[in-house]
Enzyme design. Structure first.
Site, PDB file in Angstrom:
ATOM      1  N   ASP A  11      -7.603  18.073  -1.645  1.00 21.71           N
ATOM      2  CA  ASP A  11      -6.412  19.257  -1.221  1.00 21.71           C
ATOM      3  C   ASP A  11      -5.969  19.966  -1.972  1.00 21.71           C
ATOM      4  OD1 ASP A  11      -4.215  18.022  -1.876  1.00 21.71           O
ATOM      5  OD2 ASP A  11      -3.454  18.393   0.203  1.00 21.71           O
ATOM      6  N   SER A  12      -6.416  19.527  -3.371  1.00 18.12           N
ATOM      7  CA  SER A  12      -6.352  20.844  -3.774  1.00 18.12           C
ATOM      8  C   SER A  12      -7.809  21.625  -4.034  1.00 18.12           C
ATOM      9  CB  SER A  12      -6.540  20.045  -5.669  1.00 18.12           C
ATOM     10  OG  SER A  12      -7.852  19.647  -5.989  1.00 18.12           O
ATOM     11  N   ASP A  60      -8.966  13.375   1.134  1.00 19.29           N
ATOM     12  CA  ASP A  60      -7.450  14.235   0.645  1.00 19.29           C
ATOM     13  C   ASP A  60      -7.273  13.890   2.122  1.00 19.29           C
ATOM     14  OD1 ASP A  60      -5.309  13.697  -0.210  1.00 19.29           O
ATOM     15  OD2 ASP A  60      -5.795  15.442  -1.071  1.00 19.29           O
ATOM     16  N   LYS A 104      -7.133   8.976   1.125  1.00 18.94           N
ATOM     17  CA  LYS A 104      -6.256   9.476   0.532  1.00 18.94           C
ATOM     18  C   LYS A 104      -4.218   9.958   2.046  1.00 18.94           C
ATOM     19  CE  LYS A 104      -5.052  12.137  -2.906  1.00 18.94           C
ATOM     20  NZ  LYS A 104      -3.855  12.485  -2.490  1.00 18.94           N
ATOM     21  N   GLU A 149      -0.479  11.469   1.439  1.00 18.34           N
ATOM     22  CA  GLU A 149       0.755  11.498   0.060  1.00 18.34           C
ATOM     23  C   GLU A 149       1.721  10.563   0.439  1.00 18.34           C
ATOM     24  OE1 GLU A 149       1.746  15.625  -0.936  1.00 18.34           O
ATOM     25  OE2 GLU A 149      -0.286  15.883  -1.713  1.00 18.34           O
ATOM     26  N   GLU A 189       1.730  10.515 -10.298  1.00 23.22           N
ATOM     27  CA  GLU A 189       1.259  11.723 -10.138  1.00 23.22           C
ATOM     28  C   GLU A 189       2.770  12.499 -10.566  1.00 23.22           C
ATOM     29  OE1 GLU A 189      -0.371  15.198  -7.510  1.00 23.22           O
ATOM     30  OE2 GLU A 189       0.004  16.878  -9.234  1.00 23.22           O
TER      31      GLU A 189
HETATM   32  O1  KIV Z   1      -5.901  16.823  -4.123  1.00 28.19           O
HETATM   33  C1  KIV Z   1      -6.277  16.088  -4.809  1.00 28.19           C
HETATM   34  O2  KIV Z   1      -6.997  17.139  -5.934  1.00 28.19           O
HETATM   35  C2  KIV Z   1      -4.767  15.219  -5.656  1.00 28.19           C
HETATM   36  C3  KIV Z   1      -5.277  14.728  -6.705  1.00 28.19           C
HETATM   37  C4  KIV Z   1      -5.098  15.974  -8.048  1.00 28.19           C
HETATM   38  C5  KIV Z   1      -5.112  13.706  -6.916  1.00 28.19           C
HETATM   39  O3  KIV Z   1      -4.196  14.683  -4.398  1.00 28.19           O
END
Ligand code: KIV
Length: 280
Positions: A47-48, A86, A116, A118, A185
């Site tokens: 989600d970056s 994510d 994924k 968090e 992280e």
């Molecule tokens: O969103 C993302 O790119 C991430 C990575 C930094 C692990 O969660």
């Protein structure tokens, strides 16, 4: 040797065999192809995306539809790497039903291999529900950017014995719940080392030192495509922004001077066809 699609078993075997796991992010087809061709084990559609591609201030505003749209493009460019979607903020917090539906979208619509999430204690139940639905889950502990407001900013996590122990406990719980690996992280190297030693499943570090079972970076950071800020843990292997900028300026200059397009980059028509055209 013929290349095969990477599976969870391959990733977990790497931990067992002491071979580092490689993971990078991708958000579109061309970058996915490059990352996949480079032989990277796993691609995360992080989600970056929100910050490095869509220009948001944080990852909080990223929507499910945006994630699915980009994950589909990454899927089309990925042949071998293990593909992880994510789950964005508020796509798994409201109810288990909604979390399963959203995790299912990553699998059904975007063709991801896993999702994924968090968090630790706060997402244990929902993690179990997604796993029970048959969807593999990658955990994410330490600095969790979606809850940056609660954490009080982008800070290293687990710096006191108590905080470090808490991350370890949460990692063990996520392992117990059935996560196939955990992203760590921004935690001190030694803390990541200890957690890595205590877990049976792989740890994938970002800003967590060299002792994790694998490493992940945001690709746009490590190829120098995003320099609004560059975290200390990022190594820039190339600086694409400079290369692209130079190319754009040269294009502008050549068009303005009438140098581009030249013969090499133009098409011609036979002289007799041109004559006929003139006579019409
Ligand atoms: O969103 C993302 O790119 C991430 C990575 C930094 C692990 O969660």
């Amino acid at each position: 040797m013929e290349r095969k699609k990477i599976t969870i078993t391959d990733l977990q075997d790497k931990k067992r065999d002491g071979k580092p796991i490689t993971m990078l992010t991708a958000y579109d087809y061309p970058m996915a192809r490059l990352v996949d061709d480079a032989g990277i084990d796993s691609i995360l559609v992080g989600d970056s995306l929100g910050m490095v591609v869509l220009g948001y201030e944080s990852t909080v505003g990223v929507t499910m539809d945006e994630m699915i749209h980009h994950s589909k493009a990454v899927r089309r460019g990925t042949k071998y790497a293990f593909l992880i979607g994510d789950m964005p903020f508020m796509s798994y917090q409201i109810s288990k039903e909604e979390a399963i539906r959203n995790a299912g979208r990553f699998m059904k619509e975007a063709g991801c291999d896993a999702v994924k999430l968090e968090g630790g204690d706060d997402v244990l139940d929902v993690t179990r529900s997604i796993l029970n639905a048959g969807i593999p889950v990658l955990g994410h502990l330490g600095l969790t950017p979606q809850t940056i407001s609660k954490l009080g900013g982008y800070k290293i996590q687990g710096k006191s014995a108590e905080a470090a122990r808490r991350i370890l406990e949460q990692a063990l719980k996520l392992e117990d719940a059935g996560c196939f690996a955990i992203v760590l992280e921004c935690v001190p190297d030694e803390v990541a080392k200890l957690i890595t030693e205590k877990l049976r499943i792989p740890t994938i570090g970002i800003g967590a030192g060299p002792h994790c079972d694998g490493q992940v970076l945001v690709t746009n950071d490590m190829v120098g495509l995003f320099d609004r800020f560059v975290p200390k843990f990022v190594k820039q292997y190339v600086k694409l922004s400079t290369l692209i900028s130079d190319g754009l300026k040269r294009y502008k200059d050549e068009v303005e001077r009438g140098v581009f397009p030249d013969q090499e980059h133009s098409f011609t028509i036979k002289e007799e066809e041109l004559d006929k055209m003139r006579k019409r």
